[in-house]
Design a protein around this motif. Structure first.
Motif, PDB file in Angstrom:
ATOM      1  N   PHE A  21      57.306   7.376   8.663  1.00 45.46           N
ATOM      2  CA  PHE A  21      56.946   5.973   8.494  1.00 45.46           C
ATOM      3  C   PHE A  21      55.587   5.714   9.130  1.00 45.46           C
ATOM      4  CE2 PHE A  21      61.568   5.777   8.184  1.00 45.46           C
ATOM      5  CZ  PHE A  21      61.759   4.886   7.152  1.00 45.46           C
ATOM      6  N   PRO A  25      60.246   1.440  11.672  1.00 46.73           N
ATOM      7  CA  PRO A  25      61.087   0.868  10.614  1.00 46.73           C
ATOM      8  C   PRO A  25      62.063  -0.167  11.179  1.00 46.73           C
ATOM      9  CG  PRO A  25      61.880   3.040  11.200  1.00 46.73           C
ATOM     10  CD  PRO A  25      60.626   2.809  11.983  1.00 46.73           C
ATOM     11  N   TYR A  26      62.390  -1.148  10.386  1.00 49.44           N
ATOM     12  CA  TYR A  26      63.342  -2.192  10.753  1.00 49.44           C
ATOM     13  C   TYR A  26      64.469  -2.216   9.728  1.00 49.44           C
ATOM     14  CZ  TYR A  26      59.781  -3.989  13.905  1.00 49.44           C
ATOM     15  OH  TYR A  26      58.870  -4.109  14.918  1.00 49.44           O
ATOM     16  N   THR A  29      64.102  -2.603   5.669  1.00 54.11           N
ATOM     17  CA  THR A  29      62.935  -1.916   5.140  1.00 54.11           C
ATOM     18  C   THR A  29      63.322  -1.124   3.901  1.00 54.11           C
ATOM     19  OG1 THR A  29      62.031  -1.679   7.373  1.00 54.11           O
ATOM     20  CG2 THR A  29      61.112  -0.258   5.679  1.00 54.11           C
ATOM     21  N   ASP A  30      62.572  -1.286   2.812  1.00 54.96           N
ATOM     22  CA  ASP A  30      62.816  -0.544   1.577  1.00 54.96           C
ATOM     23  C   ASP A  30      61.880   0.655   1.525  1.00 54.96           C
ATOM     24  OD1 ASP A  30      64.677  -2.395   0.673  1.00 54.96           O
ATOM     25  OD2 ASP A  30      63.148  -3.603  -0.328  1.00 54.96           O
ATOM     26  N   PHE A  31      62.405   1.798   1.063  1.00 55.27           N
ATOM     27  CA  PHE A  31      61.585   2.983   0.868  1.00 55.27           C
ATOM     28  C   PHE A  31      62.272   3.879  -0.158  1.00 55.27           C
ATOM     29  CE2 PHE A  31      64.343   3.614   4.461  1.00 55.27           C
ATOM     30  CZ  PHE A  31      64.866   4.882   4.292  1.00 55.27           C
ATOM     31  N   THR A  40      67.525   0.809   1.030  1.00 53.73           N
ATOM     32  CA  THR A  40      67.197  -0.159   2.068  1.00 53.73           C
ATOM     33  C   THR A  40      67.842   0.283   3.373  1.00 53.73           C
ATOM     34  OG1 THR A  40      67.152  -1.945   0.437  1.00 53.73           O
ATOM     35  CG2 THR A  40      67.363  -2.596   2.729  1.00 53.73           C
TER      36      THR A  40
END
Length: 66
Positions: A21, A25-26, A29-31, A40
């Motif tokens: 990242f 990241p929280y 968070t989308d990835f 998500t």
């Protein structure tokens, strides 16, 4: 500074892959995973570094569709 995180499956409790990242990241968070699936982050766990180490373990929990 980049954050190296282990992506964990909430269904199996096993690691899926590692992910780099650009920032911390929280939850929410989308990835995209290596498989091309968009996920998500459900939960982000930040651990304590091992004695004498500077790298903090980060686990990102996701629910893949498979």
């Amino acid at each position: 500074m980049s954050i190296k995180a282990t992506i964990m499956s909430t269904a199996t409790g096993k690691p899926i892959q590692t992910f780099l990242f650009g920032r911390r990241p929280y939850a929410g968070t989308d990835f995209t995973l290596e498989t091309g699936e968009r996920v998500t982050a459900q939960r982000v766990d930040i651990g304590k570094p091992a004695p004498g180490k500077f790298i903090t373990p980060v686990d990102v929990w996701v629910t893949p569709k498979d």
